[in-house]
Enzyme design. Structure first.
Site, PDB file in Angstrom:
ATOM      1  N   PRO A  17      -5.436   6.467   9.970  1.00  0.00           N
ATOM      2  CA  PRO A  17      -4.863   7.574   9.193  1.00  0.00           C
ATOM      3  C   PRO A  17      -5.838   8.751   9.174  1.00  0.00           C
ATOM      4  O   PRO A  17      -6.745   8.825   8.348  1.00  0.00           O
ATOM      5  CB  PRO A  17      -4.676   6.971   7.795  1.00  0.00           C
ATOM      6  CG  PRO A  17      -5.720   5.890   7.712  1.00  0.00           C
ATOM      7  CD  PRO A  17      -5.915   5.361   9.096  1.00  0.00           C
ATOM      8  N   ASP A 192     -11.464   9.166   9.146  1.00  0.00           N
ATOM      9  CA  ASP A 192     -10.588   8.035   8.859  1.00  0.00           C
ATOM     10  C   ASP A 192     -10.396   7.902   7.346  1.00  0.00           C
ATOM     11  O   ASP A 192     -11.347   7.652   6.605  1.00  0.00           O
ATOM     12  CB  ASP A 192     -11.233   6.776   9.435  1.00  0.00           C
ATOM     13  CG  ASP A 192     -10.338   5.557   9.380  1.00  0.00           C
ATOM     14  OD1 ASP A 192      -9.446   5.505   8.517  1.00  0.00           O
ATOM     15  OD2 ASP A 192     -10.551   4.631  10.194  1.00  0.00           O
ATOM     16  N   HIS A 193      -9.149   8.050   6.892  1.00  0.00           N
ATOM     17  CA  HIS A 193      -8.850   8.008   5.465  1.00  0.00           C
ATOM     18  C   HIS A 193      -9.046   6.615   4.861  1.00  0.00           C
ATOM     19  O   HIS A 193      -9.082   6.464   3.631  1.00  0.00           O
ATOM     20  CB  HIS A 193      -7.412   8.478   5.218  1.00  0.00           C
ATOM     21  CG  HIS A 193      -7.316   9.616   4.253  1.00  0.00           C
ATOM     22  ND1 HIS A 193      -8.035   9.689   3.076  1.00  0.00           N
ATOM     23  CD2 HIS A 193      -6.577  10.757   4.292  1.00  0.00           C
ATOM     24  CE1 HIS A 193      -7.738  10.801   2.443  1.00  0.00           C
ATOM     25  NE2 HIS A 193      -6.863  11.470   3.156  1.00  0.00           N
ATOM     26  N   ARG A 194      -9.183   5.594   5.671  1.00  0.00           N
ATOM     27  CA  ARG A 194      -9.470   4.258   5.144  1.00  0.00           C
ATOM     28  C   ARG A 194     -10.911   4.148   4.650  1.00  0.00           C
ATOM     29  O   ARG A 194     -11.246   3.236   3.888  1.00  0.00           O
ATOM     30  CB  ARG A 194      -9.225   3.200   6.240  1.00  0.00           C
ATOM     31  CG  ARG A 194      -7.788   3.091   6.712  1.00  0.00           C
ATOM     32  CD  ARG A 194      -7.665   2.174   7.909  1.00  0.00           C
ATOM     33  NE  ARG A 194      -8.429   2.652   9.061  1.00  0.00           N
ATOM     34  CZ  ARG A 194      -8.445   2.075  10.254  1.00  0.00           C
ATOM     35  NH1 ARG A 194      -7.723   0.968  10.461  1.00  0.00           N
ATOM     36  NH2 ARG A 194      -9.148   2.574  11.253  1.00  0.00           N
TER      37      ARG A 194
END
Length: 218
Positions: A17, A192-194
């Site tokens: 994401p 990376d949104h994680r």
């Protein structure tokens, strides 16, 4: 090579994401410092802006471990080393991304020599296997192609890619309120949104800006 790149980028877009940030940096101090630094040096000894960008990025990544490492098996493992993968266009088409190992520990002069060496070997088939597999983050620059900015796709299992465009003279409001023509560099971050979010990404870009506006400290 195109099939391999497409497979990696398809996986990236499928699994990661992404979030994107872009920031404009006045690099007049960096350019003035480079001009003064190179004034009495031979062409072989001169520094290019690219060395400053890599050095500033490496030092800022060292302070921002959330952008430097690998996401595997559902968890993020930050790296204690900063190995910056340099996206290099090769003859005949395609890209390779060999790493500048321990970039945060190298001086500007060392980075300049290593950049020239890495680029030359990448284009003539002389890369080492460790350089091709060790990158903890990627840097891509299309400054020599005349584009304003580049929005990168993260190379898994990495969690961030940094992009630099072409420095362009633009109107800039100074601290005194006057408007001057300044060389402006657009830098982008895809992350990376994680692992991180826009707040941390903005902090990273702010610190990168501070370093580039104090080139003598690099």
């Amino acid at each position: 090579m195109r099939r391999a790149i497409a497979a990696a980028m398809s996986r990236s877009k499928r699994e990661i994401p992404h979030y994107y940030l872009e920031h404009s940096i006045d690099i007049s101090k960096a350019q003035d410092w480079l001009q003064a630094h190179n004034a009495e040096r031979t062409p072989e000894q001169r520094l290019l802006l690219g060395a400053l960008l890599v050095r500033a990025a490496a030092l800022t990544l060292k302070q921002t471990p959330e952008l430097n490492g690998y996401y595997t098996d559902g968890r993020f493992d930050p790296s204690s080393s900063v190995h910056i993968g340099m996206a290099i266009n090769i003859r005949g088409g395609g890209l390779v991304v060999p790493a500048l190992l321990d970039a945060d520990q190298a001086s500007l002069e060392q980075l300049m020599e290593r950049l020239k060496d890495l680029t030359g070997r990448a284009r003539h088939g002389g890369l080492r296997s460790s350089e091709m597999s060790a990158a903890t983050v990627t840097l891509t620059s299309l400054g020599d192609r005349g584009v304003d900015s580049v929005l990168g796709v993260i190379f898994p299992p990495q969690v961030a890619i940094l992009g630099f465009g072409t420095p362009v003279l633009r109107p800039w409001i100074t601290d005194t309120g006057s408007v001057e023509a300044r060389p402006v560099l657009r830098v982008t971050l895809a992350a990376d949104h994680r692992v991180s979010d826009g707040h941390l990404g903005a902090r990273f870009l702010r610190e990168l800006t501070r370093k580039l506006q104090s080139p003598e400290s690099l």
